[in-house]
Scaffold this motif. Sequence first.
Motif, PDB file in Angstrom:
ATOM      1  N   TYR A  94      46.626  30.280  62.263  1.00  0.00           N
ATOM      2  CA  TYR A  94      45.912  29.633  61.144  1.00  0.00           C
ATOM      3  C   TYR A  94      44.940  30.603  60.472  1.00  0.00           C
ATOM      4  O   TYR A  94      44.854  30.671  59.236  1.00  0.00           O
ATOM      5  N   LEU A  95      44.211  31.385  61.280  1.00  0.00           N
ATOM      6  CA  LEU A  95      43.278  32.351  60.703  1.00  0.00           C
ATOM      7  C   LEU A  95      44.021  33.454  59.953  1.00  0.00           C
ATOM      8  O   LEU A  95      43.590  33.890  58.878  1.00  0.00           O
ATOM      9  N   LEU A  96      45.150  33.884  60.503  1.00  0.00           N
ATOM     10  CA  LEU A  96      45.926  34.943  59.843  1.00  0.00           C
ATOM     11  C   LEU A  96      46.494  34.451  58.519  1.00  0.00           C
ATOM     12  O   LEU A  96      46.448  35.172  57.514  1.00  0.00           O
ATOM     13  N   ALA A  97      47.012  33.222  58.485  1.00  0.00           N
ATOM     14  CA  ALA A  97      47.558  32.673  57.241  1.00  0.00           C
ATOM     15  C   ALA A  97      46.466  32.542  56.184  1.00  0.00           C
ATOM     16  O   ALA A  97      46.685  32.852  55.004  1.00  0.00           O
ATOM     17  N   HIS A  98      45.294  32.084  56.601  1.00  0.00           N
ATOM     18  CA  HIS A  98      44.177  31.958  55.660  1.00  0.00           C
ATOM     19  C   HIS A  98      43.748  33.326  55.152  1.00  0.00           C
ATOM     20  O   HIS A  98      43.445  33.496  53.962  1.00  0.00           O
ATOM     21  N   HIS A  99      43.738  34.311  56.045  1.00  0.00           N
ATOM     22  CA  HIS A  99      43.314  35.663  55.663  1.00  0.00           C
ATOM     23  C   HIS A  99      44.307  36.289  54.680  1.00  0.00           C
ATOM     24  O   HIS A  99      43.898  36.921  53.700  1.00  0.00           O
ATOM     25  N   VAL A 100      45.593  36.112  54.928  1.00  0.00           N
ATOM     26  CA  VAL A 100      46.610  36.657  54.018  1.00  0.00           C
ATOM     27  C   VAL A 100      46.452  36.057  52.625  1.00  0.00           C
ATOM     28  O   VAL A 100      46.499  36.769  51.613  1.00  0.00           O
ATOM     29  N   ALA A 101      46.251  34.739  52.564  1.00  0.00           N
ATOM     30  CA  ALA A 101      46.079  34.085  51.264  1.00  0.00           C
ATOM     31  C   ALA A 101      44.844  34.620  50.548  1.00  0.00           C
ATOM     32  O   ALA A 101      44.870  34.861  49.331  1.00  0.00           O
ATOM     33  N   ALA A 102      43.755  34.812  51.288  1.00  0.00           N
ATOM     34  CA  ALA A 102      42.524  35.310  50.672  1.00  0.00           C
ATOM     35  C   ALA A 102      42.714  36.724  50.131  1.00  0.00           C
ATOM     36  O   ALA A 102      42.272  37.048  49.019  1.00  0.00           O
ATOM     37  N   VAL A 103      43.366  37.581  50.902  1.00  0.00           N
ATOM     38  CA  VAL A 103      43.597  38.963  50.463  1.00  0.00           C
ATOM     39  C   VAL A 103      44.486  38.988  49.227  1.00  0.00           C
ATOM     40  O   VAL A 103      44.217  39.710  48.254  1.00  0.00           O
ATOM     41  N   VAL A 104      45.552  38.189  49.230  1.00  0.00           N
ATOM     42  CA  VAL A 104      46.460  38.149  48.085  1.00  0.00           C
ATOM     43  C   VAL A 104      45.738  37.623  46.850  1.00  0.00           C
ATOM     44  O   VAL A 104      45.901  38.153  45.735  1.00  0.00           O
ATOM     45  N   MET A 105      44.925  36.576  47.026  1.00  0.00           N
ATOM     46  CA  MET A 105      44.196  36.021  45.890  1.00  0.00           C
ATOM     47  C   MET A 105      43.218  37.030  45.304  1.00  0.00           C
ATOM     48  O   MET A 105      43.112  37.171  44.080  1.00  0.00           O
ATOM     49  N   VAL A 106      42.490  37.734  46.146  1.00  0.00           N
ATOM     50  CA  VAL A 106      41.545  38.743  45.654  1.00  0.00           C
ATOM     51  C   VAL A 106      42.288  39.832  44.892  1.00  0.00           C
ATOM     52  O   VAL A 106      41.877  40.253  43.797  1.00  0.00           O
ATOM     53  N   SER A 107      43.406  40.279  45.459  1.00  0.00           N
ATOM     54  CA  SER A 107      44.183  41.341  44.812  1.00  0.00           C
ATOM     55  C   SER A 107      44.754  40.880  43.468  1.00  0.00           C
ATOM     56  O   SER A 107      44.619  41.580  42.453  1.00  0.00           O
ATOM     57  N   LEU A 108      45.387  39.701  43.451  1.00  0.00           N
ATOM     58  CA  LEU A 108      45.985  39.205  42.212  1.00  0.00           C
ATOM     59  C   LEU A 108      44.938  38.971  41.125  1.00  0.00           C
ATOM     60  O   LEU A 108      45.106  39.388  39.977  1.00  0.00           O
ATOM     61  N   CYS A 109      43.856  38.289  41.514  1.00  0.00           N
ATOM     62  CA  CYS A 109      42.841  37.939  40.513  1.00  0.00           C
ATOM     63  C   CYS A 109      42.142  39.182  39.974  1.00  0.00           C
ATOM     64  O   CYS A 109      41.848  39.264  38.775  1.00  0.00           O
ATOM     65  N   TRP A 110      41.853  40.126  40.834  1.00  0.00           N
ATOM     66  CA  TRP A 110      41.153  41.321  40.374  1.00  0.00           C
ATOM     67  C   TRP A 110      42.033  42.143  39.424  1.00  0.00           C
ATOM     68  O   TRP A 110      41.576  42.585  38.363  1.00  0.00           O
ATOM     69  N   ARG A 111      43.299  42.334  39.796  1.00  0.00           N
ATOM     70  CA  ARG A 111      44.195  43.101  38.923  1.00  0.00           C
ATOM     71  C   ARG A 111      44.413  42.389  37.599  1.00  0.00           C
ATOM     72  O   ARG A 111      44.473  43.024  36.544  1.00  0.00           O
ATOM     73  N   TRP A 112      44.531  41.071  37.641  1.00  0.00           N
ATOM     74  CA  TRP A 112      44.727  40.314  36.405  1.00  0.00           C
ATOM     75  C   TRP A 112      43.473  40.360  35.543  1.00  0.00           C
ATOM     76  O   TRP A 112      43.557  40.437  34.309  1.00  0.00           O
ATOM     77  N   SER A 113      42.297  40.333  36.170  1.00  0.00           N
ATOM     78  CA  SER A 113      41.050  40.357  35.402  1.00  0.00           C
ATOM     79  C   SER A 113      40.886  41.646  34.611  1.00  0.00           C
ATOM     80  O   SER A 113      40.189  41.666  33.591  1.00  0.00           O
ATOM     81  N   LEU A 114      41.515  42.728  35.071  1.00  0.00           N
ATOM     82  CA  LEU A 114      41.438  44.004  34.357  1.00  0.00           C
ATOM     83  C   LEU A 114      42.342  44.026  33.120  1.00  0.00           C
ATOM     84  O   LEU A 114      42.223  44.924  32.289  1.00  0.00           O
ATOM     85  N   GLN A 115      43.216  43.024  32.999  1.00  0.00           N
ATOM     86  CA  GLN A 115      44.176  42.998  31.894  1.00  0.00           C
ATOM     87  C   GLN A 115      43.820  41.975  30.823  1.00  0.00           C
ATOM     88  O   GLN A 115      44.478  41.929  29.780  1.00  0.00           O
ATOM     89  N   VAL A 116      42.819  41.134  31.069  1.00  0.00           N
ATOM     90  CA  VAL A 116      42.486  40.057  30.130  1.00  0.00           C
ATOM     91  C   VAL A 116      41.018  40.140  29.753  1.00  0.00           C
ATOM     92  O   VAL A 116      40.257  40.941  30.293  1.00  0.00           O
ATOM     93  N   ARG A 117      40.617  39.291  28.819  1.00  0.00           N
ATOM     94  CA  ARG A 117      39.233  39.256  28.347  1.00  0.00           C
ATOM     95  C   ARG A 117      38.779  37.810  28.244  1.00  0.00           C
ATOM     96  O   ARG A 117      39.540  36.881  28.457  1.00  0.00           O
ATOM     97  N   GLY A 118      37.537  37.633  27.890  1.00  0.00           N
ATOM     98  CA  GLY A 118      37.008  36.320  27.595  1.00  0.00           C
ATOM     99  C   GLY A 118      36.784  35.456  28.824  1.00  0.00           C
ATOM    100  O   GLY A 118      36.513  35.944  29.922  1.00  0.00           O
ATOM    101  N   TRP A 119      36.927  34.133  28.608  1.00  0.00           N
ATOM    102  CA  TRP A 119      36.660  33.175  29.676  1.00  0.00           C
ATOM    103  C   TRP A 119      37.632  33.322  30.830  1.00  0.00           C
ATOM    104  O   TRP A 119      37.261  33.073  31.989  1.00  0.00           O
TER     105      TRP A 119
END
Length: 394
Positions: free
Chosen positions: A150-175
Motif C-alpha cells: 500500500y505504501l509503495l503504490a501510494h509512493h509511485v502515484a505521488a512520484v508520477v504525479m509530481v513528475s507529470l504536473c511539474w513537466r506540464w507546468s513548464l509547458q503552459v501558462r496562466g491559471w
Amino acid sequence: MNGEDYYIPAAAMAIALAFKLPALRHNWRDPLLRSVCALLTLAGAVFAFAAPPTIAAVNRWTGIANISAPLVYCLITAFSASCLVLMVNWRGGPPEETRRISRRWILGYGTVIATLVVLFALGDTPTERLRDFDTYYANTPYIRQMIAIYLLAHHVAAVVMVSLCWRWSLQVRGWLRAGLVIIVCGYLFNLSYDATKMSAVVARWLGHDLDDLSTFVAPPLASLGALISAIGFVVPLVCQRLWDSWHTWRTYRRLGALWHEVQISAPSGTPSVHMSWWSAAELRVIQRESDIHDGFLHLGPYFDTDHREDAYRRAVATGSDEDTARAVADAAMVAAAVRARSADPEGRVIVASEESVLDTSDGPRDLLGISHALRHSPVVASVRHRAASSAGRP
C-alpha cells in the motif's frame, strides 16, 4: 489528530462534489468530469473512513478487528489511481490513447486493491489498533506485505504525479500552471507522508521504534497534502471560469458607449429587449452586439465615407496604428451618421450607396475598438461637433 481534523476536509469534499453532480448528470459521458467526481468522492471517503471514530465504528459494526485498515488502504490506493486518471484526462490527447492509459492505471491499482484484501484475509490482527496499525503489525506475516504494498503504490502515484504536473507546468501558462504548481506542492507533502510512514515501518523491521513518525507526524502531512492537491485541481477550473466571466462583463461594459450611441437610430416604436437581471453575461453581450448591428442597419443611409476617410487620415497623422486608426475612422462615421439621422426625423434619406456599409467583419474586436474611440478619441469628438453644427445643432 482528532475526528474533526478528518471530518472537516471530508465535508469540504462532499460540498464540492454536490456542486459537480448536476453537471455530471447532464454530461455523464465527459471523462474529465467523471474523473473529477471520482476524485472528490474518494478523497472524501478517505478522510471520513480514516478518522479514528469511524475506524472504531466500522470495526464494531462488522465484528472484525481492524477491518478498517484494509478499507482505508484500499480507499487511499483508489484515490491515488483517480488522481492519475484525472491527470491523464485533464491533459487530453487522442481519445483512444487517453482511454488506454486510464484503463492501465485503473487495472494496475485495481490489482493492488485486490492484493491488499487477500493479504489481510491471510494475516492475523486480533488486537484493535486505531492509530498505530502500521507499526504495531509491521512484522506480522502477510500484514507486513500488505502495508509495504500500500505504501509503495501510494509512493509511485505521488512520484508520477509530481513528475507529470511539474513537466506540464513548464509547458503552459496562466491559471493552469498555477494549479499544477499547487498540485506539486500538495504531493510533496504526500511524499513526506510516505517517507515518515516508511521510516517508521522499516525501523520496526530493524528492531527500532520510530512509531511517533507514523502515529503523529504522518497523518497531518497526508491531510495537508490532500487539501493542497484538491485546491490545485480546483484553482484552474474555478479561476478560469471567474476570469472568463469578468472578461465577458468587461466586454459588455466596453460596448456600452457604442450601444448608447446607436440607440437613437432605432425607429420609433421599435420594441426593446429587456434582459432579466439574472441573465448570463454571454447572453447580454450577444444581445448588445445584435442591437449595435441593428443600429448600423438603420444608420446605413446616413453613413458618409468622407467622414471615415478624413478621420482615418487624422488618426494616422497623430501616430495611431492601423487597427486604432480604422476604429477611429468607423467611430467618426457612426457619430456623424447619428447626428445626420437625428436631423432627419422623418427619414427622408432611405437609400444607401454600396460604400455606406460599415465593415465589421472582424467581429466583436472591431466593435470594442469603435466603442472605445467614441468615448476617448479627440478625432471622433471633433467630427461629432462638426456634424452637430452642420445640422444646425449647438
